[in-house]
Design a protein around this motif. Structure first.
Motif, short mmCIF file in Angstrom:
data_model
loop_
_atom_site.label_atom_id
_atom_site.label_comp_id
_atom_site.label_asym_id
_atom_site.label_seq_id
_atom_site.Cartn_x
_atom_site.Cartn_y
_atom_site.Cartn_z
N ARG A 179 0.85 -1.19 0.00
CA ARG A 179 0.00 0.00 0.00
C ARG A 179 0.88 1.25 0.00
O ARG A 179 1.92 1.30 0.66
CB ARG A 179 -0.92 0.02 1.23
CG ARG A 179 -2.01 -1.05 1.23
CD ARG A 179 -3.03 -0.77 0.13
NE ARG A 179 -4.14 -1.70 0.14
CZ ARG A 179 -4.17 -2.85 -0.50
NH1 ARG A 179 -3.10 -3.23 -1.20
NH2 ARG A 179 -5.24 -3.63 -0.46
N ALA A 194 -3.19 5.56 -1.89
CA ALA A 194 -4.32 4.62 -1.84
C ALA A 194 -5.37 5.05 -0.83
O ALA A 194 -6.44 4.45 -0.76
CB ALA A 194 -3.81 3.21 -1.48
N PHE A 195 -5.09 6.13 -0.07
CA PHE A 195 -5.99 6.54 0.99
C PHE A 195 -6.46 7.97 0.77
O PHE A 195 -5.75 8.80 0.21
CB PHE A 195 -5.30 6.40 2.35
CG PHE A 195 -4.77 5.01 2.59
CD1 PHE A 195 -5.63 3.97 2.91
CD2 PHE A 195 -3.41 4.73 2.46
CE1 PHE A 195 -5.15 2.69 3.12
CE2 PHE A 195 -2.92 3.45 2.66
CZ PHE A 195 -3.80 2.43 2.99
N THR A 196 -7.66 8.23 1.24
CA THR A 196 -8.27 9.54 1.01
C THR A 196 -8.23 10.44 2.23
O THR A 196 -8.28 11.67 2.10
CB THR A 196 -9.74 9.36 0.58
OG1 THR A 196 -10.45 8.63 1.61
CG2 THR A 196 -9.82 8.58 -0.72
N SER A 229 -7.15 10.52 6.86
CA SER A 229 -6.52 9.83 7.99
C SER A 229 -6.92 10.52 9.28
O SER A 229 -7.39 11.66 9.29
CB SER A 229 -4.99 9.85 7.84
OG SER A 229 -4.51 11.19 7.85
N ASP A 286 -9.46 4.25 3.01
CA ASP A 286 -9.37 4.18 1.56
C ASP A 286 -10.66 4.69 0.92
O ASP A 286 -11.54 5.23 1.59
CB ASP A 286 -9.07 2.74 1.11
CG ASP A 286 -10.13 1.74 1.55
OD1 ASP A 286 -11.28 2.15 1.83
OD2 ASP A 286 -9.82 0.53 1.61
N TRP A 301 -7.64 1.46 7.91
CA TRP A 301 -6.39 0.72 7.93
C TRP A 301 -5.53 1.28 9.08
O TRP A 301 -5.13 2.43 9.06
CB TRP A 301 -5.63 0.86 6.61
CG TRP A 301 -6.32 0.24 5.43
CD1 TRP A 301 -7.43 0.70 4.78
CD2 TRP A 301 -5.93 -0.95 4.76
NE1 TRP A 301 -7.75 -0.12 3.75
CE2 TRP A 301 -6.85 -1.15 3.70
CE3 TRP A 301 -4.88 -1.87 4.93
CZ2 TRP A 301 -6.75 -2.23 2.84
CZ3 TRP A 301 -4.79 -2.95 4.07
CH2 TRP A 301 -5.72 -3.12 3.03
#
Length: 217
Positions: free
Chosen positions: A128, A132-134, A136, A152, A158
């Protein structure tokens, strides 16, 4: 593609990424994704080591439940740790699903840390990267080994796990189980048993204990 071949290819990719990380050039992935039940975790590549298929684990007495035992991996002995014991569960189920250890994987740590330990996980989720993430967020009052939670595009959480911080945690370093009073008494029974063996091996003492007292009244 067989499971062993896919695992080998993933190991080769991680090895290349670790080499890139050491030179800080061309690094595209930051984490190895793993799964514990329904939870998704992110293990920093720079802190991770080799990946192994599950193998036979020899339990050790008087250790805590999360220390599953020791395993022989590529010529070395490793302590096998249940990673889930150090990760807060997000499941709402009343009963945790059974662990299928036959399908598990063992994740090593960076050799630079100097510890022969591997962590058991339920499965691999590939590599990853940050893109890959939008979004946090940071968990309040979380232990040092629990880092940022990333989400994500499907809004799946995650949890980042800092392996270096985890292996430095005093609770992680203390694998000895708390002994009950009965278990504490075991050495005393051993002493008594040793004395009995000594008497059996000493005919004079055995005769003195077995011969009745024939002195006149």
């Amino acid at each position: 593609m067989s499971k062993k071949k896919a695992l080998r290819e993933l190991q080769e990719r991680i090895a290349k990424l670790l080499q890139q990380a050491s030179s800080d050039t061309g690094l595209t992935a930051s984490w190895l994704g793993v799964r514990l039940g329904e939870q998704k975790l992110l293990l920093p590549l720079q802190q991770s080591g080799e990946i192994y298929a599950m193998t036979a684990v020899q339990p050790l007495p008087y250790t805590k439940p999360w220390f599953l035992g020791v395993a022989h991996l590529r010529g070395n002995i490793y302590g096998v740790i249940e990673l889930g014991a150090f990760i807060p569960s997000t499941s709402q189920a009343a009963v945790a699903p059974p662990i299928d250890r036959a399908r598990s994987n063992l994740i090593g740590i960076n050799d630079a840390f100097g510890l022969n330990v591997v962590f058991r996980v339920d499965g691999l989720e590939g590599l990853r990267s940050p893109d890959a993430f939008t979004r946090s967020e940071t968990l309040p009052n979380a232990p040092a080994h629990l880092g940022t939670v990333f989400f994500d595009g499907n809004n799946t959480a995650w949890q980042e796990v800092h392996l270096q911080a985890l292996i430095q945690d005093p609770q992680f370093l203390d694998i000895a189980a708390v002994m009950t009073p009965t278990e504490h008494a075991l050495p005393q029974r051993d002493v008594l048993e040793q004395g009995t063996v000594h008497e059996r091996n000493n005919p004079k003492q055995q005769s003195a204990r077995s011969t009745p007292d024939r002195r006149p009244a």
